[in-house]
Scaffold this motif. Structure first.
Motif, mmCIF file in Angstrom:
data_model
loop_
_atom_site.group_PDB
_atom_site.id
_atom_site.type_symbol
_atom_site.label_atom_id
_atom_site.label_comp_id
_atom_site.label_asym_id
_atom_site.label_seq_id
_atom_site.Cartn_x
_atom_site.Cartn_y
_atom_site.Cartn_z
ATOM 1 N N LYS A 83 0.833 -1.201 0.000
ATOM 2 C CA LYS A 83 0.000 0.000 0.000
ATOM 3 C C LYS A 83 0.869 1.253 0.000
ATOM 4 O O LYS A 83 0.623 2.209 -0.753
ATOM 5 N N ARG A 84 1.900 1.268 0.824
ATOM 6 C CA ARG A 84 2.768 2.442 0.897
ATOM 7 C C ARG A 84 3.480 2.667 -0.429
ATOM 8 O O ARG A 84 3.586 3.804 -0.904
ATOM 9 N N ALA A 85 3.962 1.593 -1.042
ATOM 10 C CA ALA A 85 4.670 1.728 -2.316
ATOM 11 C C ALA A 85 3.756 2.264 -3.408
ATOM 12 O O ALA A 85 4.149 3.144 -4.190
ATOM 13 N N LEU A 86 2.535 1.775 -3.477
ATOM 14 C CA LEU A 86 1.613 2.219 -4.519
ATOM 15 C C LEU A 86 1.190 3.672 -4.301
ATOM 16 O O LEU A 86 0.998 4.416 -5.270
ATOM 17 N N GLU A 87 1.054 4.066 -3.049
ATOM 18 C CA GLU A 87 0.757 5.478 -2.771
ATOM 19 C C GLU A 87 1.900 6.365 -3.266
ATOM 20 O O GLU A 87 1.668 7.445 -3.830
ATOM 21 N N ARG A 88 3.134 5.903 -3.076
ATOM 22 C CA ARG A 88 4.290 6.683 -3.525
ATOM 23 C C ARG A 88 4.339 6.759 -5.051
ATOM 24 O O ARG A 88 4.695 7.805 -5.620
ATOM 25 N N ILE A 89 3.970 5.686 -5.721
ATOM 26 C CA ILE A 89 3.952 5.693 -7.184
ATOM 27 C C ILE A 89 2.904 6.679 -7.698
ATOM 28 O O ILE A 89 3.156 7.439 -8.645
ATOM 29 N N THR A 90 1.714 6.675 -7.094
ATOM 30 C CA THR A 90 0.676 7.609 -7.533
ATOM 31 C C THR A 90 1.061 9.067 -7.263
ATOM 32 O O THR A 90 0.529 9.983 -7.898
ATOM 33 N N GLU A 91 2.000 9.276 -6.353
ATOM 34 C CA GLU A 91 2.509 10.622 -6.088
ATOM 35 C C GLU A 91 3.614 11.023 -7.063
ATOM 36 O O GLU A 91 4.142 12.140 -6.991
ATOM 37 N N GLY A 92 3.982 10.101 -7.963
ATOM 38 C CA GLY A 92 4.985 10.412 -8.968
ATOM 39 C C GLY A 92 6.376 9.919 -8.662
ATOM 40 O O GLY A 92 7.317 10.190 -9.421
#
Length: 340
Positions: A119-128
């Motif tokens: 979850k943390r990794a995907l949130e970071r990806i969506t932040e660019g």
């Protein structure tokens, strides 16, 4: 001497054993996941077969006996990506599919969502943030729980190609030495099992690749996977099942951390791997992340012992409840293995 057809059939049976063993372990651990050992004893006694989840199950309330969880579903997602990409997984495609999977789970009313590292990794990806940086804090068991298709699609006897495939399937969410080492250990054990290695031999291959995987990705504080697997194997030597459960809870740990749950799965493989049904029921009775521990254990035992070593009545129930048919997926993954 066995001919090529016999060998191919044996490899296929072991590959099917890996995927159906994963699903069986997942389903056995479903009703006990996130419960303490004391809660499991009070509610179920010991897990000896597939059982319904209770209404107060914190993640899978009221799910019927034999239901799979995120462990099997995300492994199926990785398998689909490997097949579609002809052995390659594009990081951003992987991220998008995981996000879509969680959205679908929410729509179905499920509480079995993405784990903390993913979850943390995907949130970071969506932040660019770049995919290679997004997973730099992933040290839980998420990569290991969904790595089974890589162990089937890639032969551990081509070590550089094999480790690159493990990294590609892990680094988006678990780009740490701990995350990659745990995934490499599981995948290598499965791949060695498909090649005909005994369970003990395959576990040693898994330890060797945990060492290699531990040198990949970002450093993350924590005990290393390979030495902990070796230590846990010795810890359970000549112990009773009750002692094994106590040692795993008190000394190894059964949380989502890779150096606990993944190591616990290996320790149980050493302790009771000659009796897969018993081993998987012990995993489901532990407490903590039981579905993932049992799923990883089932994949490794199925790969090393073959589908016929797993309890056919329980496999049939899991197939029926979830409408599973892994055979086309397995054939496509084995075609990748042969091509590689």
């Amino acid at each position: 001497m066995p001919d090529a057809a016999d060998h191919a059939n044996s490899t296929r049976q072991r590959a099917l054993g890996a995927f159906y063993g994963l699903a069986l372990g997942d389903a056995l651990g479903m009703p006990t996941q996130s419960l303490s050992r004391a809660q499991i004893v009070e509610t179920f006694g010991e897990i000896t077969t597939l059982v319904d989840a209770r209404a107060d199950q914190p993640i899978a309330p009221d799910m019927p006996a034999g239901s799979i969880t995120d462990d099997t579903e995300q492994a199926m997602l990785v398998a689909d990506l490997l097949i579609e990409g002809r052995g390659s997984i594009a990081p951003l495609d992987f991220a998008r599919r995981l996000i879509a999977w969680e959205d679908d789970m929410r729509t179905r009313g499920s509480l079995d969502l993405l784990g903390p590292s993913t979850k943390r990794a995907l949130e970071r990806i969506t932040e660019g943030i770049a995919p290679e940086e997004a997973g730099r804090f992933g040290a839980t068991n998420g990569a290991a729980m969904r790595i089974t298709p890589v162990g089937i699609a890639f032969d551990v006897r081509a070590p550089e190609l094999f480790l690159a495939a493990v990294q590609a399937a892990s680094s988006v969410t678990h780009n740490t030495g701990l995350g990659i080492a745990s995934a490499a250990a599981v995948a290598a054990t499965i791949s060695a099992g498909l090649n005909g290695a005994s369970l003990s031999e395959a576990i040693q291959v898994g330890i060797d690749f945990a060492e290699r995987g531990g040198a990949c990705g970002h450093w993350f504080a924590g005990a290393r996977i390979a030495p902990r697997i070796g230590w846990a194997r010795r810890l359970l030597e000549e112990t009773s099942d009750a002692e094994a459960i106590t040692y795993l809870n008190d000394l190894v740990g059964t949380s989502v951390l890779a150096q606990e749950s993944v190591v616990a799965a290996f320790a149980l493989a050493e302790h009771a791997g000659d009796d897969p049904e018993r081993a998987l029921c012990l995993a489901a009775s532990l407490g903590g992340d039981t579905d993932t521990i049992a799923a990883i254990l089932g994949a490794m035992l199925g790969a090393c012992l073959g589908l016929n070593a797993l309890p056919s009545n329980l496999i049939a129930q899991v197939q029926q409840v979830n409408r599973l048919e892994f055979e086309p997926t397995i054939d496509a993954l084995l075609a990748l293995r042969e091509g590689a």
